[in-house]
Design a protein around this motif. Sequence first.
Motif, mmCIF file in Angstrom:
data_model
loop_
_atom_site.group_PDB
_atom_site.id
_atom_site.type_symbol
_atom_site.label_atom_id
_atom_site.label_comp_id
_atom_site.label_asym_id
_atom_site.label_seq_id
_atom_site.Cartn_x
_atom_site.Cartn_y
_atom_site.Cartn_z
ATOM 1 N N ALA A 185 0.859 -1.189 0.000
ATOM 2 C CA ALA A 185 0.000 0.000 0.000
ATOM 3 C C ALA A 185 0.887 1.228 0.000
ATOM 4 C CB ALA A 185 -0.904 0.004 1.236
ATOM 5 N N GLU A 186 0.561 2.185 -0.866
ATOM 6 C CA GLU A 186 1.403 3.379 -0.949
ATOM 7 C C GLU A 186 0.558 4.610 -1.202
ATOM 8 O OE1 GLU A 186 5.538 3.478 -2.666
ATOM 9 O OE2 GLU A 186 4.452 4.488 -4.285
ATOM 10 N N LEU A 187 0.885 5.690 -0.485
ATOM 11 C CA LEU A 187 0.275 6.989 -0.706
ATOM 12 C C LEU A 187 1.018 7.667 -1.851
ATOM 13 C CD1 LEU A 187 -1.886 8.920 0.513
ATOM 14 C CD2 LEU A 187 -0.070 9.884 1.929
ATOM 15 N N LYS A 194 8.334 -0.965 5.943
ATOM 16 C CA LYS A 194 7.963 0.371 5.485
ATOM 17 C C LYS A 194 8.782 0.757 4.256
ATOM 18 C CE LYS A 194 6.272 2.557 9.739
ATOM 19 N NZ LYS A 194 6.376 3.768 10.581
ATOM 20 N N SER A 195 8.150 1.554 3.386
ATOM 21 C CA SER A 195 8.857 2.182 2.279
ATOM 22 C C SER A 195 8.783 3.689 2.495
ATOM 23 C CB SER A 195 8.215 1.784 0.943
ATOM 24 O OG SER A 195 6.873 2.248 0.886
ATOM 25 N N ASN A 196 9.240 4.475 1.531
ATOM 26 C CA ASN A 196 9.229 5.928 1.698
ATOM 27 C C ASN A 196 7.823 6.479 1.928
ATOM 28 O OD1 ASN A 196 11.982 6.143 1.430
ATOM 29 N ND2 ASN A 196 11.926 6.515 -0.783
ATOM 30 N N TYR A 197 6.851 5.954 1.180
ATOM 31 C CA TYR A 197 5.503 6.512 1.246
ATOM 32 C C TYR A 197 4.422 5.463 1.516
ATOM 33 C CZ TYR A 197 7.978 10.380 -0.924
ATOM 34 O OH TYR A 197 8.877 11.382 -1.190
ATOM 35 N N GLY A 198 4.811 4.316 2.010
ATOM 36 C CA GLY A 198 3.828 3.272 2.309
ATOM 37 C C GLY A 198 4.505 2.094 2.972
#
Length: 314
Positions: free
Chosen positions: A150-152, A192-196
């Motif tokens: 999931a990513e914003l 976690k990733s940078n934006y999700g």
Amino acid sequence: MKRLVLITRQQETLRCFDIVNRSRSFELEIRETPDWKKLIAENGSMVYLDIGSMSPREARKAIRILESQDTLAYGIVDPKGMIEDPGDLFHGGASDYIGPELTGKRLSMSRINQALSFYPYIEDEEEETEDLSWENIREGEEYPFYLLYAELDILPEWKKKSGSSFITGLLNTFENHLNRIALPLGGQLWMKSNYGGLYLFPYSEGSTDIIPACMRMILNRVLISMEVFSYGTLLPYHFSLDTGTTVYRKKGNTGTLISDAVNFIFHLGQQYTQPGQFILSSRAAEHIPAGLADCFAPCGTYHDQHLLRMKMPK
């Protein structure tokens, strides 16, 4: 995912398994020596025994052990042509024989699948219906999971006009909202990733509620943007779902983890899935709840895996 165990001391000379080794439909494990007690306990795996580095006496003994097991699917790899009557192997319960003419050639996926279905292993009814849960997942062991990325989708103007604290606030709100949705379904934020990030759910047979939960978030994006985020802007985000096996390690202890399943879902979520989309691998699509199949349409392939994309209302 189908699992193969190849017992060999000369993997580099056996080109017959090259395609299987690169496939995401199979998990191929190489072992140099047969641990019979462990192999026999691994019901559901297909075992290939390379007798090329064995003496005739060792080969006969190993084959007799394989023939004595009722629930172990196996094949014999014979690069030197030691077996005079390969047909007799099938009388003893073998599912495959790869002779000297084939060991140096790349075998097709269909060829291996035919061997897997020759004597299909039928699991006990109790094993088929037992679902995985966090209670029986142990760190360092390998399990099947649903993997949800999931990513914003951070808009370029946010980076230019807003400070880092604004984006950090968006991400924290996004994560908290996803946690409220994932936790009741058995999911947890794992990486976690940078934006999700990647959410992990213990695997279960049949349909999964993860799919309609993601669909609702895509369809209710306007309401969620207003009620949950309250930033006065329409928030874009996307989801990617796959199933696969990986070794489980606790959150924060995954830095050295090597996993094809994890690599695939990160690549699918970060490099293929576009803003606002919900993409399923064909593996995950097998778990779409009844009545929702028409909500998805084929959208190509990625790393040899067919994909489906959620249709958007017009």
